[in-house]
Design a protein around this motif. Structure first.
Motif, mmCIF file in Angstrom:
data_model
loop_
_atom_site.group_PDB
_atom_site.id
_atom_site.type_symbol
_atom_site.label_atom_id
_atom_site.label_comp_id
_atom_site.label_asym_id
_atom_site.label_seq_id
_atom_site.Cartn_x
_atom_site.Cartn_y
_atom_site.Cartn_z
ATOM 1 N N HIS A 262 0.968 -3.056 0.318
ATOM 2 C CA HIS A 262 0.698 -4.242 -0.276
ATOM 3 C C HIS A 262 0.296 -4.122 -1.779
ATOM 4 O O HIS A 262 0.609 -4.713 -2.737
ATOM 5 C CB HIS A 262 -0.257 -5.289 0.349
ATOM 6 C CG HIS A 262 -0.411 -6.647 -0.171
ATOM 7 N ND1 HIS A 262 0.625 -7.843 -0.027
ATOM 8 C CD2 HIS A 262 -1.193 -7.237 -0.966
ATOM 9 C CE1 HIS A 262 0.172 -8.654 -0.552
ATOM 10 N NE2 HIS A 262 -0.899 -8.655 -1.220
ATOM 11 N N ARG A 263 -0.579 -3.131 -1.954
ATOM 12 C CA ARG A 263 -1.286 -2.974 -3.228
ATOM 13 C C ARG A 263 -0.664 -1.651 -3.906
ATOM 14 O O ARG A 263 -0.937 -1.373 -5.174
ATOM 15 C CB ARG A 263 -2.767 -2.504 -3.011
ATOM 16 C CG ARG A 263 -3.573 -3.638 -2.640
ATOM 17 C CD ARG A 263 -3.512 -4.922 -3.569
ATOM 18 N NE ARG A 263 -4.621 -5.827 -3.050
ATOM 19 C CZ ARG A 263 -3.982 -7.182 -3.456
ATOM 20 N NH1 ARG A 263 -3.177 -7.662 -3.949
ATOM 21 N NH2 ARG A 263 -4.994 -8.119 -2.863
ATOM 22 N N HIS B 224 7.365 -4.361 6.429
ATOM 23 C CA HIS B 224 6.812 -5.481 6.727
ATOM 24 C C HIS B 224 7.287 -6.044 8.070
ATOM 25 O O HIS B 224 7.222 -7.105 8.336
ATOM 26 C CB HIS B 224 6.504 -6.570 5.689
ATOM 27 C CG HIS B 224 6.176 -6.308 4.350
ATOM 28 N ND1 HIS B 224 4.963 -5.924 3.955
ATOM 29 C CD2 HIS B 224 6.999 -6.068 3.395
ATOM 30 C CE1 HIS B 224 5.031 -5.674 2.769
ATOM 31 N NE2 HIS B 224 5.995 -5.715 2.388
ATOM 32 N N TYR C 91 6.399 -6.003 11.261
ATOM 33 C CA TYR C 91 4.924 -5.712 12.219
ATOM 34 C C TYR C 91 5.365 -6.078 13.771
ATOM 35 O O TYR C 91 4.544 -5.746 14.386
ATOM 36 C CB TYR C 91 3.817 -6.778 11.566
ATOM 37 C CG TYR C 91 3.614 -6.750 10.132
ATOM 38 C CD1 TYR C 91 3.587 -5.370 9.665
ATOM 39 C CD2 TYR C 91 3.327 -7.561 9.404
ATOM 40 C CE1 TYR C 91 3.145 -4.982 8.303
ATOM 41 C CE2 TYR C 91 3.430 -7.511 8.052
ATOM 42 C CZ TYR C 91 3.097 -5.990 7.499
ATOM 43 O OH TYR C 91 2.859 -5.972 6.021
ATOM 44 N N ARG D 46 -0.164 -8.025 11.168
ATOM 45 C CA ARG D 46 0.237 -9.444 10.346
ATOM 46 C C ARG D 46 -1.109 -10.174 9.926
ATOM 47 O O ARG D 46 -0.884 -10.629 8.805
ATOM 48 C CB ARG D 46 0.741 -10.479 11.466
ATOM 49 C CG ARG D 46 2.155 -10.280 11.817
ATOM 50 C CD ARG D 46 2.714 -11.377 12.572
ATOM 51 N NE ARG D 46 1.827 -11.784 13.686
ATOM 52 C CZ ARG D 46 2.274 -11.902 15.133
ATOM 53 N NH1 ARG D 46 3.400 -11.208 15.160
ATOM 54 N NH2 ARG D 46 1.671 -12.104 16.087
ATOM 55 N N THR E 256 -3.781 -8.571 8.741
ATOM 56 C CA THR E 256 -4.084 -7.804 7.371
ATOM 57 C C THR E 256 -3.115 -8.416 6.216
ATOM 58 O O THR E 256 -3.486 -8.782 5.161
ATOM 59 C CB THR E 256 -3.909 -6.330 7.514
ATOM 60 O OG1 THR E 256 -4.860 -5.975 8.482
ATOM 61 C CG2 THR E 256 -4.087 -5.498 6.253
ATOM 62 N N HIS E 257 -1.847 -8.510 6.351
ATOM 63 C CA HIS E 257 -0.927 -9.133 5.650
ATOM 64 C C HIS E 257 -1.227 -10.399 5.179
ATOM 65 O O HIS E 257 -1.206 -10.650 3.832
ATOM 66 C CB HIS E 257 0.537 -9.160 6.087
ATOM 67 C CG HIS E 257 1.642 -9.406 5.370
ATOM 68 N ND1 HIS E 257 2.056 -8.621 4.492
ATOM 69 C CD2 HIS E 257 2.199 -10.566 4.845
ATOM 70 C CE1 HIS E 257 3.035 -9.142 3.548
ATOM 71 N NE2 HIS E 257 3.125 -10.346 3.989
ATOM 72 N N LEU E 258 -1.184 -11.263 6.018
ATOM 73 C CA LEU E 258 -2.077 -12.811 5.868
ATOM 74 C C LEU E 258 -3.409 -12.678 4.824
ATOM 75 O O LEU E 258 -3.088 -13.394 3.932
ATOM 76 C CB LEU E 258 -2.298 -13.477 6.740
ATOM 77 C CG LEU E 258 -0.862 -14.110 7.549
ATOM 78 C CD1 LEU E 258 -1.329 -14.456 8.852
ATOM 79 C CD2 LEU E 258 0.011 -14.838 6.874
ATOM 80 N N LEU F 9 -4.185 -10.388 2.618
ATOM 81 C CA LEU F 9 -3.816 -9.758 1.399
ATOM 82 C C LEU F 9 -2.925 -10.921 0.524
ATOM 83 O O LEU F 9 -3.258 -11.086 -0.664
ATOM 84 C CB LEU F 9 -3.172 -8.456 1.437
ATOM 85 C CG LEU F 9 -4.089 -7.522 1.920
ATOM 86 C CD1 LEU F 9 -3.216 -6.293 2.258
ATOM 87 C CD2 LEU F 9 -5.020 -6.931 0.864
ATOM 88 N N GLU F 10 -2.031 -11.693 1.207
ATOM 89 C CA GLU F 10 -1.184 -12.554 0.536
ATOM 90 C C GLU F 10 -2.044 -13.818 0.347
ATOM 91 O O GLU F 10 -1.891 -14.272 -0.819
ATOM 92 C CB GLU F 10 0.028 -12.864 1.571
ATOM 93 C CG GLU F 10 1.152 -11.856 1.374
ATOM 94 C CD GLU F 10 1.971 -12.021 0.499
ATOM 95 O OE1 GLU F 10 2.237 -12.843 -0.252
ATOM 96 O OE2 GLU F 10 2.277 -10.714 -0.068
ATOM 97 N N ALA F 11 -2.529 -14.174 1.218
ATOM 98 C CA ALA F 11 -3.272 -15.532 1.091
ATOM 99 C C ALA F 11 -4.891 -15.802 1.030
ATOM 100 O O ALA F 11 -5.462 -16.674 0.583
ATOM 101 C CB ALA F 11 -3.059 -16.502 2.386
ATOM 102 N N ASP G 32 -9.142 -2.671 0.281
ATOM 103 C CA ASP G 32 -8.535 -3.347 -1.008
ATOM 104 C C ASP G 32 -9.500 -3.135 -2.274
ATOM 105 O O ASP G 32 -8.869 -2.858 -3.432
ATOM 106 C CB ASP G 32 -8.544 -4.743 -0.716
ATOM 107 C CG ASP G 32 -7.533 -5.713 -1.746
ATOM 108 O OD1 ASP G 32 -6.576 -5.023 -2.026
ATOM 109 O OD2 ASP G 32 -7.807 -6.885 -1.921
#
Length: 192
Positions: A92-93, A122, A124, A137, A139-141, A143-145, A176
């Motif tokens: 993500h980063r 992505h 997952y 999922r 972790t992704h959320l 970072l996204e939201a 992060d």
């Protein structure tokens, strides 16, 4: 002394006592125990990756080092789940050093080429274990939201439990933070 793009890489002979305490905690601590899956120090003894920056403010660096050690070695998340979360952060980063280090650790704990490709893409749901899918999922959320909505939070608590949700939140925040530091200081993975 060698330099990365933006900060000087400190060598062991240039450190004051406070910096040396941070250096010793990283280079001689739990990360240095067992198999060396990625480089902690370069050929001149300078700390690799995010750890060199920890020397800029030793009290803060020592605290970050302790949090990182606790996240890696003192949580109840499975080794695979932990590495999946870290790799989701690195993707993500777009953090090459985190990917370099934790791809090696991930392979050591059983992640396959297919698992790594799924993380890059992505995908997952490709993970067979429900816990691993939920970790990826979630972790992704995060970072996204910057949050988990009620449905995602409910699923995470149901599958992981509140303690592991706390552990995951802390892990994501820590890695992060490292990704931000690595990006701003332009720290590349070592050429091995």
């Amino acid at each position: 002394m060698t330099t990365s793009a933006r900060i000087t890489k400190l060598t062991p002979d240039s450190l004051d006592d406070d910096q040396r305490a941070v250096y010793d905690a990283v280079a001689g601590g739990r990360r240095a125990q067992g198999p060396q899956l990625f480089r902690l120090v370069d050929d001149e003894g300078g700390l690799e990756g995010p750890f060199n920056a920890f020397l800029l403010q030793p009290r803060l660096g020592l605290a970050l080092q302790a949090v990182g050690s606790a996240v890696r070695y003192e949580t109840s998340l499975s080794d695979r789940a932990r590495e999946i979360a870290i790799l989701v952060v690195s993707v993500h980063r777009d953090c090459a050093f985190e990917w370099y280090a934790h791809e090696a650790v991930g392979r050591h704990v059983g992640l396959t080429d297919g698992d790594l490709e799924a993380l890059r893409e992505h995908r997952y749901d490709a993970f067979g274990a429900v816990q691993e899918t939920v970790v990826a999922r979630s972790t992704h959320l995060l970072l996204e939201a910057g949050d988990l909505d009620d449905e995602a939070y409910g699923e995470a608590v149901e599958v992981l439990g509140v303690q592991q949700v706390f552990e995951l939140l802390t892990l994501v925040g820590y890695y992060d933070t490292l990704a931000l530091q690595l990006r701003v200081f332009r720290v590349p993975p070592p050429s091995v």
